[in-house]
Write a protein that holds these residues in place. Sequence first.
Motif, PDB file in Angstrom:
ATOM      1  N   HIS A   3     -21.889  35.992  63.912  1.00  0.00           N
ATOM      2  CA  HIS A   3     -21.309  36.215  62.600  1.00  0.00           C
ATOM      3  C   HIS A   3     -22.128  37.244  61.840  1.00  0.00           C
ATOM      4  N   LEU A   6     -24.742  37.767  55.726  1.00  0.00           N
ATOM      5  CA  LEU A   6     -24.371  37.974  54.325  1.00  0.00           C
ATOM      6  C   LEU A   6     -25.498  37.614  53.360  1.00  0.00           C
ATOM      7  N   PHE A  13     -21.287  36.058  46.943  1.00  0.00           N
ATOM      8  CA  PHE A  13     -20.515  35.016  47.612  1.00  0.00           C
ATOM      9  C   PHE A  13     -20.420  33.781  46.711  1.00  0.00           C
ATOM     10  N   GLN A  17     -17.090  32.149  44.879  1.00  0.00           N
ATOM     11  CA  GLN A  17     -16.695  30.744  45.028  1.00  0.00           C
ATOM     12  C   GLN A  17     -16.420  30.121  43.661  1.00  0.00           C
ATOM     13  N   LEU A  42     -11.832  32.131  49.948  1.00  0.00           N
ATOM     14  CA  LEU A  42     -12.736  32.765  50.902  1.00  0.00           C
ATOM     15  C   LEU A  42     -12.301  32.312  52.287  1.00  0.00           C
ATOM     16  N   HIS A  44     -13.045  32.630  56.498  1.00  0.00           N
ATOM     17  CA  HIS A  44     -13.956  32.992  57.581  1.00  0.00           C
ATOM     18  C   HIS A  44     -13.130  33.172  58.843  1.00  0.00           C
ATOM     19  N   LYS A  45     -13.142  34.387  59.390  1.00  0.00           N
ATOM     20  CA  LYS A  45     -12.338  34.669  60.578  1.00  0.00           C
ATOM     21  C   LYS A  45     -13.166  35.458  61.576  1.00  0.00           C
ATOM     22  N   TRP A  49     -16.477  37.139  56.811  1.00  0.00           N
ATOM     23  CA  TRP A  49     -15.967  36.509  55.595  1.00  0.00           C
ATOM     24  C   TRP A  49     -15.114  37.494  54.813  1.00  0.00           C
ATOM     25  N   TYR A  50     -13.979  36.995  54.306  1.00  0.00           N
ATOM     26  CA  TYR A  50     -13.037  37.787  53.517  1.00  0.00           C
ATOM     27  C   TYR A  50     -12.704  37.055  52.225  1.00  0.00           C
ATOM     28  N   ASN A  61      -6.655  41.245  51.307  1.00  0.00           N
ATOM     29  CA  ASN A  61      -7.936  40.675  51.709  1.00  0.00           C
ATOM     30  C   ASN A  61      -9.006  41.747  51.596  1.00  0.00           C
ATOM     31  N   SER A  63     -13.159  42.443  52.735  1.00  0.00           N
ATOM     32  CA  SER A  63     -14.357  42.005  53.455  1.00  0.00           C
ATOM     33  C   SER A  63     -15.478  41.802  52.444  1.00  0.00           C
ATOM     34  N   ILE A  64     -16.086  40.629  52.441  1.00  0.00           N
ATOM     35  CA  ILE A  64     -17.149  40.315  51.477  1.00  0.00           C
ATOM     36  C   ILE A  64     -18.296  41.324  51.599  1.00  0.00           C
TER      37      ILE A  64
END
Length: 182
Positions: A3, A6, A13, A17, A42, A44-45, A49-50, A61, A63-64
Amino acid sequence: MPHEDLRRQSAAFAALQTAIQKRHECRFHYKGKARHVQPYRLIHKIGIWYLAGEENGRLKNFSIALIDRLQVDEASRFTPNPAHADYIDAKDDIWFTAETTEVLLRVAPEVAHYFNRRPLLPRQQQHADSDGSLLVSTHINHINQLLPVVRYWLPHVRIIKPQEWHEQLLAELRQALAQWEE
Protein backbone atom coordinates in the motif's frame (compact mmCIF):
# COMPACT_ATOMS: atom_id res chain seq x y z
CA MET A 1 -1.08 -6.24 0.34
CA PRO A 2 1.37 -3.47 -0.58
CA HIS A 3 0.00 0.00 0.00
CA GLU A 4 1.01 3.60 -0.45
CA ASP A 5 2.70 5.44 2.40
CA LEU A 6 0.40 8.25 3.57
CA ARG A 7 2.38 9.32 6.62
CA ARG A 8 2.97 12.75 5.09
CA GLN A 9 -0.77 13.12 4.50
CA SER A 10 -1.89 11.83 7.92
CA ALA A 11 -3.16 15.26 9.04
CA ALA A 12 -5.08 15.71 5.78
CA PHE A 13 -6.46 12.18 6.06
CA ALA A 14 -7.73 12.85 9.59
CA ALA A 15 -9.17 16.22 8.52
CA LEU A 16 -11.01 14.55 5.65
CA GLN A 17 -12.45 11.90 7.97
CA THR A 18 -13.77 14.64 10.24
CA ALA A 19 -15.12 16.65 7.29
CA ILE A 20 -17.00 13.57 6.05
CA GLN A 21 -18.50 12.87 9.48
CA LYS A 22 -19.52 16.50 10.05
CA ARG A 23 -20.46 17.15 6.40
CA HIS A 24 -18.13 20.09 5.95
CA GLU A 25 -17.14 21.21 2.46
CA CYS A 26 -13.46 21.13 1.52
CA ARG A 27 -11.18 23.12 -0.73
CA PHE A 28 -7.88 21.79 -2.01
CA HIS A 29 -5.59 21.69 -4.99
CA TYR A 30 -5.55 18.53 -7.06
CA LYS A 31 -3.32 18.03 -10.07
CA GLY A 32 -2.70 21.77 -10.23
CA LYS A 33 -6.35 22.77 -10.09
CA ALA A 34 -8.31 24.37 -7.24
CA ARG A 35 -11.21 22.18 -6.13
CA HIS A 36 -14.33 22.76 -4.01
CA VAL A 37 -15.69 19.38 -2.90
CA GLN A 38 -18.37 17.92 -0.70
CA PRO A 39 -16.64 14.84 0.76
CA TYR A 40 -18.63 11.59 0.99
CA ARG A 41 -16.28 8.74 1.82
CA LEU A 42 -12.69 7.55 2.03
CA ILE A 43 -12.16 4.46 -0.10
CA HIS A 44 -9.24 2.04 0.05
CA LYS A 45 -8.75 0.19 -3.22
CA ILE A 46 -5.76 -2.02 -4.08
CA GLY A 47 -3.50 -0.27 -1.58
CA ILE A 48 -4.47 3.29 -2.57
CA TRP A 49 -6.69 5.70 -0.63
CA TYR A 50 -9.23 7.88 -2.45
CA LEU A 51 -11.70 10.55 -1.45
CA ALA A 52 -15.13 10.16 -3.04
CA GLY A 53 -16.74 13.56 -3.24
CA GLU A 54 -19.10 15.76 -5.18
CA GLU A 55 -17.74 18.67 -7.20
CA ASN A 56 -20.13 20.88 -9.17
CA GLY A 57 -22.87 18.27 -8.91
CA ARG A 58 -20.69 15.42 -10.21
CA LEU A 59 -19.40 12.52 -8.13
CA LYS A 60 -15.63 12.17 -8.47
CA ASN A 61 -12.72 10.46 -6.79
CA PHE A 62 -9.43 12.02 -5.75
CA SER A 63 -6.25 10.19 -4.76
CA ILE A 64 -5.44 11.26 -1.19
CA ALA A 65 -1.72 11.34 -2.00
CA LEU A 66 -2.33 14.02 -4.65
CA ILE A 67 -4.47 16.35 -2.50
CA ASP A 68 -2.58 19.51 -1.63
CA ARG A 69 -3.40 22.56 0.53
CA LEU A 70 -6.51 21.04 2.09
CA GLN A 71 -8.85 23.47 3.85
CA VAL A 72 -11.96 22.25 5.62
CA ASP A 73 -14.73 24.84 5.79
CA GLU A 74 -16.04 24.18 9.30
CA ALA A 75 -18.72 26.88 8.89
CA SER A 76 -20.33 25.01 6.00
CA ARG A 77 -22.62 22.00 6.08
CA PHE A 78 -23.99 20.11 3.12
CA THR A 79 -26.66 17.49 2.70
CA PRO A 80 -25.30 14.42 0.93
CA ASN A 81 -27.10 13.34 -2.21
CA PRO A 82 -28.57 9.88 -1.40
CA ALA A 83 -28.12 8.80 -5.04
CA HIS A 84 -24.37 9.48 -4.75
CA ALA A 85 -24.13 7.49 -1.52
CA ASP A 86 -26.03 4.58 -3.10
CA TYR A 87 -23.80 4.74 -6.18
CA ILE A 88 -20.63 4.58 -4.06
CA ASP A 89 -22.04 1.63 -2.10
CA ALA A 90 -22.84 -0.27 -5.31
CA LYS A 91 -19.46 0.29 -7.00
CA ASP A 92 -16.68 -2.26 -6.81
CA ASP A 93 -14.12 0.18 -8.20
CA ILE A 94 -13.21 3.86 -7.95
CA TRP A 95 -14.17 4.97 -11.45
CA PHE A 96 -17.17 7.25 -10.99
CA THR A 97 -18.88 7.92 -14.29
CA ALA A 98 -22.39 7.23 -15.46
CA GLU A 99 -21.30 6.09 -18.91
CA THR A 100 -19.78 2.66 -19.42
CA THR A 101 -18.37 0.90 -22.44
CA GLU A 102 -18.97 -2.78 -23.06
CA VAL A 103 -15.65 -4.57 -23.46
CA LEU A 104 -14.96 -8.03 -24.79
CA LEU A 105 -11.58 -9.70 -24.23
CA ARG A 106 -10.07 -12.96 -25.45
CA VAL A 107 -7.97 -14.58 -22.72
CA ALA A 108 -5.52 -17.30 -23.72
CA PRO A 109 -5.71 -20.72 -22.05
CA GLU A 110 -2.32 -20.15 -20.35
CA VAL A 111 -3.76 -17.45 -18.08
CA ALA A 112 -7.49 -18.25 -18.11
CA HIS A 113 -7.38 -19.68 -14.59
CA TYR A 114 -6.34 -16.28 -13.20
CA PHE A 115 -9.51 -14.73 -14.63
CA ASN A 116 -11.60 -17.66 -13.38
CA ARG A 117 -10.10 -17.52 -9.89
CA ARG A 118 -11.37 -14.03 -9.12
CA PRO A 119 -12.70 -11.08 -11.09
CA LEU A 120 -9.88 -8.89 -12.38
CA LEU A 121 -12.30 -6.40 -13.93
CA PRO A 122 -15.55 -4.85 -12.68
CA ARG A 123 -18.70 -6.91 -13.26
CA GLN A 124 -16.56 -9.46 -15.07
CA GLN A 125 -18.32 -12.35 -16.76
CA GLN A 126 -16.61 -15.08 -18.72
CA HIS A 127 -17.40 -17.95 -21.02
CA ALA A 128 -14.95 -20.82 -21.51
CA ASP A 129 -14.33 -22.00 -25.06
CA SER A 130 -13.44 -25.57 -26.03
CA ASP A 131 -9.78 -24.62 -26.57
CA GLY A 132 -9.45 -23.47 -22.92
CA SER A 133 -9.52 -19.77 -23.72
CA LEU A 134 -12.03 -17.38 -22.18
CA LEU A 135 -14.25 -14.76 -23.67
CA VAL A 136 -14.45 -12.13 -20.93
CA SER A 137 -17.04 -9.36 -20.92
CA THR A 138 -17.12 -6.33 -18.67
CA HIS A 139 -18.34 -2.76 -18.57
CA ILE A 140 -15.62 -0.16 -18.18
CA ASN A 141 -16.00 3.48 -17.17
CA HIS A 142 -12.76 4.66 -18.78
CA ILE A 143 -10.15 3.09 -21.05
CA ASN A 144 -7.47 3.65 -18.37
CA GLN A 145 -9.41 1.29 -16.13
CA LEU A 146 -8.84 -1.49 -18.65
CA LEU A 147 -5.45 -0.93 -20.28
CA PRO A 148 -3.26 -1.61 -17.21
CA VAL A 149 -4.93 -5.01 -16.77
CA VAL A 150 -4.51 -5.88 -20.45
CA ARG A 151 -0.88 -4.69 -20.50
CA TYR A 152 -0.11 -6.80 -17.42
CA TRP A 153 -1.37 -9.95 -19.13
CA LEU A 154 0.19 -9.32 -22.56
CA PRO A 155 0.48 -11.22 -24.84
CA HIS A 156 -2.23 -13.47 -23.41
CA VAL A 157 -5.13 -10.99 -23.46
CA ARG A 158 -6.53 -9.26 -26.52
CA ILE A 159 -9.20 -6.56 -26.72
CA ILE A 160 -11.88 -7.76 -29.14
CA LYS A 161 -14.38 -4.98 -28.53
CA PRO A 162 -14.28 -2.01 -28.84
CA GLN A 163 -11.89 -2.26 -31.76
CA GLU A 164 -10.70 1.35 -31.35
CA TRP A 165 -9.44 0.53 -27.85
CA HIS A 166 -7.44 -2.37 -29.27
CA GLU A 167 -5.99 -0.01 -31.88
CA GLN A 168 -5.15 2.56 -29.21
CA LEU A 169 -3.31 -0.11 -27.20
CA LEU A 170 -1.33 -1.15 -30.29
CA ALA A 171 -0.41 2.48 -31.02
CA GLU A 172 0.79 2.97 -27.44
CA LEU A 173 2.84 -0.24 -27.58
CA ARG A 174 4.42 0.81 -30.89
CA GLN A 175 5.26 4.21 -29.41
CA ALA A 176 6.88 2.57 -26.38
CA LEU A 177 8.92 0.24 -28.59
CA ALA A 178 10.08 3.19 -30.71
CA GLN A 179 11.24 5.00 -27.57
CA TRP A 180 13.10 1.91 -26.33
CA GLU A 181 14.83 1.49 -29.67
CA GLU A 182 16.27 5.03 -29.56
